[in-house]
Design a protein around this motif. Structure first.
Motif, mmCIF file in Angstrom:
data_model
loop_
_atom_site.group_PDB
_atom_site.id
_atom_site.type_symbol
_atom_site.label_atom_id
_atom_site.label_comp_id
_atom_site.label_asym_id
_atom_site.label_seq_id
_atom_site.Cartn_x
_atom_site.Cartn_y
_atom_site.Cartn_z
ATOM 1 N N PRO A 180 13.207 79.884 -34.010
ATOM 2 C CA PRO A 180 14.294 79.423 -32.716
ATOM 3 C C PRO A 180 14.763 80.219 -31.489
ATOM 4 C CG PRO A 180 14.997 80.136 -34.425
ATOM 5 C CD PRO A 180 13.474 81.263 -34.886
ATOM 6 N N GLU A 181 14.606 80.908 -31.361
ATOM 7 C CA GLU A 181 15.743 81.659 -30.328
ATOM 8 C C GLU A 181 14.405 81.493 -29.376
ATOM 9 O OE1 GLU A 181 18.365 83.923 -30.649
ATOM 10 O OE2 GLU A 181 19.411 82.091 -31.617
ATOM 11 N N LYS A 182 13.351 82.271 -29.376
ATOM 12 C CA LYS A 182 11.791 81.543 -28.502
ATOM 13 C C LYS A 182 10.649 82.135 -28.953
ATOM 14 C CE LYS A 182 11.947 87.377 -28.452
ATOM 15 N NZ LYS A 182 10.190 87.393 -28.728
ATOM 16 N N GLY A 183 9.705 81.875 -28.387
ATOM 17 C CA GLY A 183 8.656 81.860 -28.372
ATOM 18 C C GLY A 183 7.366 83.793 -28.473
ATOM 19 N N THR A 184 6.282 83.135 -29.114
ATOM 20 C CA THR A 184 6.519 84.238 -29.346
ATOM 21 C C THR A 184 5.304 84.563 -28.849
ATOM 22 O OG1 THR A 184 7.045 84.087 -31.851
ATOM 23 C CG2 THR A 184 5.367 86.307 -31.729
ATOM 24 N N LEU A 185 4.692 86.090 -28.239
ATOM 25 C CA LEU A 185 3.572 86.133 -27.706
ATOM 26 C C LEU A 185 3.468 87.137 -28.621
ATOM 27 C CD1 LEU A 185 2.147 86.159 -25.206
ATOM 28 C CD2 LEU A 185 3.218 88.854 -24.592
ATOM 29 N N ARG A 186 1.288 86.726 -28.725
ATOM 30 C CA ARG A 186 0.535 87.094 -29.926
ATOM 31 C C ARG A 186 -0.971 87.914 -28.910
ATOM 32 N NH1 ARG A 186 0.177 84.171 -35.317
ATOM 33 N NH2 ARG A 186 -1.181 82.993 -34.327
ATOM 34 N N CYS A 187 -0.867 89.003 -29.008
ATOM 35 C CA CYS A 187 -2.347 89.876 -28.717
ATOM 36 C C CYS A 187 -3.028 90.601 -29.252
ATOM 37 C CB CYS A 187 -1.772 91.051 -27.610
ATOM 38 S SG CYS A 187 -0.840 90.468 -25.764
ATOM 39 N N THR A 188 -4.279 89.892 -28.921
ATOM 40 C CA THR A 188 -5.040 91.104 -30.085
ATOM 41 C C THR A 188 -6.332 91.522 -29.279
ATOM 42 O OG1 THR A 188 -5.906 88.511 -30.534
ATOM 43 C CG2 THR A 188 -4.919 90.272 -32.467
ATOM 44 N N TYR A 189 -6.500 92.769 -29.087
ATOM 45 C CA TYR A 189 -7.427 93.775 -28.179
ATOM 46 C C TYR A 189 -8.532 93.727 -29.494
ATOM 47 C CZ TYR A 189 -9.058 98.100 -26.702
ATOM 48 O OH TYR A 189 -10.138 99.027 -26.117
ATOM 49 N N SER A 190 -9.540 93.679 -28.933
ATOM 50 C CA SER A 190 -10.711 94.006 -29.556
ATOM 51 C C SER A 190 -12.230 94.456 -29.387
ATOM 52 C CB SER A 190 -11.079 93.029 -30.547
ATOM 53 O OG SER A 190 -12.198 92.889 -30.691
ATOM 54 N N MET A 191 -12.370 95.781 -29.228
ATOM 55 C CA MET A 191 -14.182 96.709 -28.629
ATOM 56 C C MET A 191 -14.941 95.760 -29.316
ATOM 57 S SD MET A 191 -12.629 100.151 -28.014
ATOM 58 C CE MET A 191 -13.552 100.900 -26.272
ATOM 59 N N LEU A 192 -15.926 95.363 -28.177
ATOM 60 C CA LEU A 192 -16.372 94.717 -29.139
ATOM 61 C C LEU A 192 -18.033 95.667 -30.300
ATOM 62 C CD1 LEU A 192 -18.251 92.183 -26.705
ATOM 63 C CD2 LEU A 192 -16.362 91.753 -28.715
ATOM 64 N N SER A 193 -18.455 95.749 -30.748
ATOM 65 C CA SER A 193 -19.785 96.665 -31.528
ATOM 66 C C SER A 193 -20.061 97.672 -30.324
ATOM 67 C CB SER A 193 -20.046 96.466 -32.786
ATOM 68 O OG SER A 193 -21.055 95.553 -32.114
ATOM 69 N N PHE A 194 -20.733 97.344 -29.630
ATOM 70 C CA PHE A 194 -21.883 97.378 -28.634
ATOM 71 C C PHE A 194 -21.076 97.689 -27.231
ATOM 72 C CE2 PHE A 194 -22.429 92.559 -28.707
ATOM 73 C CZ PHE A 194 -22.688 91.771 -27.312
ATOM 74 N N SER A 195 -19.467 98.000 -27.657
ATOM 75 C CA SER A 195 -19.616 97.627 -26.213
ATOM 76 C C SER A 195 -18.978 99.817 -25.521
ATOM 77 C CB SER A 195 -17.996 97.528 -25.714
ATOM 78 O OG SER A 195 -16.904 98.106 -27.235
ATOM 79 N N VAL A 196 -19.647 100.466 -26.730
ATOM 80 C CA VAL A 196 -19.430 102.433 -26.600
ATOM 81 C C VAL A 196 -21.125 103.009 -27.278
ATOM 82 C CG1 VAL A 196 -17.071 102.409 -26.425
ATOM 83 C CG2 VAL A 196 -18.228 101.912 -28.712
ATOM 84 N N SER A 197 -21.816 103.926 -26.969
ATOM 85 C CA SER A 197 -22.844 104.545 -27.269
ATOM 86 C C SER A 197 -22.230 104.223 -28.481
ATOM 87 C CB SER A 197 -22.539 105.752 -27.005
ATOM 88 O OG SER A 197 -22.273 106.039 -25.393
ATOM 89 N N ASP A 198 -21.325 104.771 -29.965
ATOM 90 C CA ASP A 198 -21.583 104.843 -31.089
ATOM 91 C C ASP A 198 -21.250 103.741 -31.461
ATOM 92 O OD1 ASP A 198 -22.680 107.496 -32.242
ATOM 93 O OD2 ASP A 198 -21.243 107.915 -30.941
ATOM 94 N N ARG A 199 -21.821 102.410 -32.449
ATOM 95 C CA ARG A 199 -21.798 101.861 -32.751
ATOM 96 C C ARG A 199 -20.409 101.456 -33.248
ATOM 97 N NH1 ARG A 199 -22.518 98.198 -36.575
ATOM 98 N NH2 ARG A 199 -21.736 95.763 -36.106
#
Lengths: 266, 235
Positions: free
Chosen positions: B62-81
């Motif tokens: 009730p005091e303030k809003g919430t910031l909710r971040c989710t970081y995720s790498m796609l399976s094929f964004s790097v050499s080893d899946r």
């Protein structure tokens, strides 16, 4: 968050006159565009836009043991993630049914059409085979992710360059892509999903239309009409006549879609 | 900054030269705000949903809003899946991203609400969290969330004894001499630091220099971000 009842009502009224909100006819697809090389770390990748719907697919390859029931065949694994980034309706967490369904529908369209020649992906029978991972991600969901993902999977497979495999070390060298392609059949499988809304059959629904849809059926087939996978979704029933109508309609549509995507796939 | 004798970066860049940056706003039509940001081969996309009511209700503040971040790498964004799903690394980066962004948001205006920021890495060549934060800051601005300032994030590296700006993968894996030190820093155009991490080995004198380098780099990034936002208004 769902489509409001008033909008749903209007969609049905329009369809009764053979019209849709975006001016399409029931059997029309939206504009399709396909791009390659979405991620240079993937062995192959593609981005497909279907109107405002956007999906990306990446192919990764690895070397693994074959399954005991297919010692001379490569492995295929298709997964789909409905990214929370792509819609206010999607949440983080373990995959729910719509994501599982999306992955499985594309999996079966590819697998059952024998599009990939798995026997040629065998390195040593019973010991080592190539595994092909097809990973599907939604970027913007405005309906019909399945058909878009099917097209993206085919494009990404076509553009895949296999990595080098060092047999002595038993290691895949990802930084050295070869010119070798995944052995693929000439005829590509295409997924077309037909939806029934108030007695009218439509294809390529927008998200609003998908919400109103009573029944759907996804058909994986080659452009010359050989069907190799099919699945009816959602609980409502379809009459035999309706299934006939869908089969005839999707056959025509599939050819049109193929003409639309053919030029991108060369 | 001086370059040590005989030192060359693997890709031939000057020590204070960043990779080519690109930024674009409005890439996900469904989202309230969205953006892409890239450092060379590292590509991040971010989308903002909200402010919307926080569910589950017991997480409402009730005091303030919430910031909710989710970081995720796609399976094929790097050499080893990468196997899909959250990892300890991605959970930490998600939290770090929240802390990097929250100070600039006027989040008190949104009691009981949540602002969701989803970050996905399409293609990785190091500095993914920095690219992610830059994309996220753009997406928040694009969503019209009231912000005091912008933030810009960059990774400063120390390769052996040499400081460099915007570390790539070859540099992250540097092994000669003292090896690689990676220092991702996020700051406002006024030089207020909202995020700082460090892995490696460094003296406090060198670290001060690194922060100074980050300040200059952040200004360059800020210009790219500003340009992308202005372009989105033209359309």
């Amino acid at each position: 968050m769902e489509t409001p009842r008033l909008t749903a009502e209007r969609i049905r009224e329009y369809l009764a006159q053979g019209k849709r909100f975006d001016g399409r006819k029931p059997e029309d697809f939206r504009e399709i565009s396909i791009e390659g090389n979405v991620s240079n770390k993937a062995e192959g990748s593609a981005r497909v836009r279907l109107g405002k719907t956007e999906v990306i697919v990446g192919i990764k390859m690895g070397v693994a043991e074959p399954y005991p029931d297919s010692p001379n065949k490569g492995n295929l694994m298709v997964t789909a993630e409905l990214l929370p980034l792509s819609s206010p309706r999607f949440e983080s967490g373990p995959p729910r049914f719509p994501a599982v369904e999306l992955g499985r529908l594309v999996d079966r369209a590819i697998r059952e059409s024998k599009f990939i020649d798995f026997e040629k992906l065998c390195i040593k029978e019973g010991e080592k085979v190539w595994s092909v991972f097809i990973d599907i991600y939604s970027i913007n969901d405005d309906g019909n992710l399945v058909d878009a993902a099917g097209i993206a999977a085919v494009a990404a497979l076509k553009w895949t360059k296999m990595p080098k495999y060092d047999e002595k070390e038993g290691k895949v060298i990802y930084d050295e892509p070869t010119d070798k392609k995944i052995p693929l059949a000439k005829d590509i499988p295409i997924c077309i999903t037909a939806h029934k809304i108030d007695g009218t059959i439509i294809v390529d629904p927008t998200l609003e239309e998908e919400d109103v849809s009573e029944a759907k059926i996804t058909i994986g087939a080659t452009p010359d009409g050989v069907i190799s996978s099919m699945q009816k979704g959602s609980p409502a029933e379809l009459s035999i006549e309706e299934v006939h109508e869908i089969l005839d309609l999707t056959e025509k549509i599939r050819k049109k879609v193929f003409l639309k995507i053919e030029k991108f796939l060369e | 900054m001086t370059k040590q004798k005989g030192f060359e970066r693997p890709d031939g860049r000057k020590v204070d030269e960043m990779r080519k940056m690109e930024a674009k706003v409005g890439i996900v039509p469904n989202a309230d705000g969205s953006a892409m940001f890239s450092f060379g081969d590292t590509i991040a996309i971010a989308a903002v949903y909200g402010p919307r009511k926080m569910h589950p209700q017991h997480q409402q503040d009730p005091e303030k809003g919430t910031l909710r971040c989710t970081y995720s790498m796609l399976s094929f964004s790097v050499s080893d899946r990468i196997k899909p799903g959250p990892s300890r690394r991605s959970m930490e980066i998600s939290k770090i991203t929240e802390w990097a962004l929250e100070p600039i948001l006027m989040i008190k205006r949104y009691p009981n609400m949540v602002i969701d920021v989803h970050i996905n890495i399409l293609q990785a060549n190091a500095s993914t969290r920095c690219a992610g934060i830059n994309a996220a800051a753009l997406a928040l601005a694009h969503a019209g969330i009231p912000m005091r300032e912008m933030v810009s994030s960059v990774s400063i590296g120390k390769l052996d004894k040499q400081l460099v700006v915007d570390v790539n993968k070859d540099e992250e894996d540097w092994e000669e001499g003292e090896g690689a030190t990676d220092i991702p820093i996020t700051m406002t155009p006024n030089g207020m630091i909202t995020h700082l991490q460090l892995d490696g080995k460094i003296t406090s004198k060198e670290l001060k220099e690194a922060i100074e380098l980050a300040r200059k780099a952040a200004k360059e990034i800020y210009e790219v971000q500003k340009k992308a936002l202005k372009e989105s208004l033209k359309e």
